[in-house]
Motif scaffolding. Structure first.
Motif, PDB file in Angstrom:
ATOM      1  N   ASP A  25       0.847  -1.185   0.000  1.00 50.10           N
ATOM      2  CA  ASP A  25       0.000   0.000   0.000  1.00 50.10           C
ATOM      3  C   ASP A  25       0.888   1.242   0.000  1.00 50.10           C
ATOM      4  O   ASP A  25       1.793   1.370   0.826  1.00 50.10           O
ATOM      5  CB  ASP A  25      -0.900  -0.006   1.240  1.00 50.10           C
ATOM      6  CG  ASP A  25      -2.042   0.997   1.132  1.00 50.10           C
ATOM      7  OD1 ASP A  25      -1.784   2.131   0.666  1.00 50.10           O
ATOM      8  OD2 ASP A  25      -3.179   0.648   1.497  1.00 50.10           O
ATOM      9  N   GLU A  37      -2.596   6.542   2.163  1.00 52.36           N
ATOM     10  CA  GLU A  37      -4.033   6.812   2.186  1.00 52.36           C
ATOM     11  C   GLU A  37      -4.545   7.499   0.920  1.00 52.36           C
ATOM     12  O   GLU A  37      -5.683   7.312   0.538  1.00 52.36           O
ATOM     13  CB  GLU A  37      -4.372   7.683   3.408  1.00 52.36           C
ATOM     14  CG  GLU A  37      -4.250   6.949   4.738  1.00 52.36           C
ATOM     15  CD  GLU A  37      -4.677   7.823   5.899  1.00 52.36           C
ATOM     16  OE1 GLU A  37      -5.132   8.956   5.639  1.00 52.36           O
ATOM     17  OE2 GLU A  37      -4.558   7.380   7.052  1.00 52.36           O
ATOM     18  N   ASP A  38      -3.723   8.317   0.310  1.00 52.68           N
ATOM     19  CA  ASP A  38      -4.184   9.065  -0.859  1.00 52.68           C
ATOM     20  C   ASP A  38      -3.946   8.312  -2.162  1.00 52.68           C
ATOM     21  O   ASP A  38      -4.021   8.883  -3.251  1.00 52.68           O
ATOM     22  CB  ASP A  38      -3.479  10.423  -0.937  1.00 52.68           C
ATOM     23  CG  ASP A  38      -1.970  10.305  -1.098  1.00 52.68           C
ATOM     24  OD1 ASP A  38      -1.431   9.220  -0.795  1.00 52.68           O
ATOM     25  OD2 ASP A  38      -1.334  11.291  -1.538  1.00 52.68           O
TER      26      ASP A  38
END
Length: 357
Positions: free
Chosen positions: A255, A258-259
């Motif tokens: 990942d 968050e953005d």
């Protein structure tokens, strides 16, 4: 595609209609003899660009150049442009011959030369023997071919086409795509066509200009746009792309924060029946088949995995898979969008990058 001194160039073009800005700082360059597609969703500004090149609209600022000459103040009729409309725009009460000859008669070309030119174009478009028919006596594909011939009759330097296949049924549209590409290649005329159909653009065009909200998002060959999208919009728009917010849930993918967002296409996924002996079986994850769609030459398998419904194509020759069945899913790669950045991410279990797009 953005090399300097292209045959058709738009430099810093802006165009507004009241409070709506249809073109924002447009910079494009199209090489001589190329077939370029203006591709984008409805309202993205592609038709405005075409109409400004044709002289049917005038930019508020910036320059339009054809063969190195600024043509902003040159009337459209003097720019050496042939225009093919979506609706054919053939004259209903004129025969095929007279429709094709129309532009030549306006230019007062001698009658003998007109007949030779129309005969030549009828052969080019494969409509010999139809010269005495009226548009109502032609099929949609034949009408569009006649529209092409009429635009080509005055020997334009540039051919512009506004969604030329939109009014034609699917089977004929596929045939005309191939025909148009072969015809443009044969006569070598610089051509620009507008479409919202990415399959059409990818199949037909040498170069694609992707527009969105009045801006050019990316320009390049079909392969460049497909394999290396430069902006988040292009990554989402090109291909049958599915956004995946929780892409970090898939094994062997990290990942990016968050953005960030993952973009997955069917060709990035392999789906296997349980027990199939396959190369990536140990790295695959379990999913559930939700739907199977017949696509003619293959089957589209829609599978739910990690809360997402993703699609992959599967051959008829592979072992049969049924709706509701548990299957193994291997995600080869994806695009990651982080802010304005787009980059490819490869499944880390793969040792080499020999994965076909």
């Amino acid at each position: 595609m953005n090399e300097k001194n292209g045959y058709v160039e738009l430099r810093n073009i802006n165009k507004s209609y009241g409070d709506f800005q249809a073109s924002r700082d447009i910079n494009i360059s199209i090489s001589r003899g190329k077939l370029a597609a203006l591709l984008g969703p409805s309202g993205s500004g592609k038709t405005t660009i075409l109409r400004m090149i044709a002289g049917l609209e005038h930019p508020d600022s910036g320059q339009i150049l054809i063969d190195g000459k600024v043509v902003n103040d040159v009337p459209g009729s003097e720019r050496g442009i042939g225009f093919v409309f979506q609706s054919y725009a053939l004259f209903r009460y004129m025969t095929v011959f007279e429709n094709i000859a129309f532009g030549l008669r306006v230019k007062k070309v001698p009658e003998e030369r007109i007949r030779d030119k129309v005969d030549e174009l009828l052969r080019l478009i494969g409509c010999e023997g139809l010269e005495k028919r009226y548009p109502s006596q032609l099929s949609g594909g034949q009408r569009q071919r006649v529209a092409f011939a009429r635009a080509l009759a005055p020997d334009p330097q540039i051919l512009l086409l506004d969604e030329p296949f939109a009014a034609i049924d699917a089977k004929v549209r596929l045939e005309l795509r191939t025909w148009l590409r072969e015809m443009i290649s044969r006569i070598g005329i610089t051509s620009i066509f507008v479409t919202h159909d990415q399959d059409e653009a990818i199949e037909v065009a040498d170069e694609i200009i992707v527009t969105n909200r009045g801006r050019v998002e990316q320009a390049g060959t079909p392969t460049e746009l497909y394999a290396r999208p430069a902006t988040p919009f292009v990554a989402r728009f090109i291909g049958n792309s599915v956004p995946v917010a929780n892409y970090g849930s898939f094994r062997f993918f990290e990942d990016a924060g968050e953005d960030s967002l993952g973009i997955v296409r069917p060709e990035f996924i392999s789906i296997f029946k349980k027990g199939e002996s396959v190369q990536f079986a140990k790295s695959a994850e379990e999913g559930t088949v939700e739907d199977i769609i017949f696509r003619g030459s293959s089957l589209e398998i829609r599978v739910r995995i990690h809360g997402n419904v993703l699609s992959a194509l599967r051959s008829f020759n592979d072992p049969e898979i049924r709706v509701g069945e548990k299957v193994d899913v291997f995600l080869h790669r994806m695009f990651i969008i982080r802010g304005d950045e787009v980059y490819p991410a490869l499944n880390q279990s793969l040792r080499t990058e020999s994965v076909f797009l």
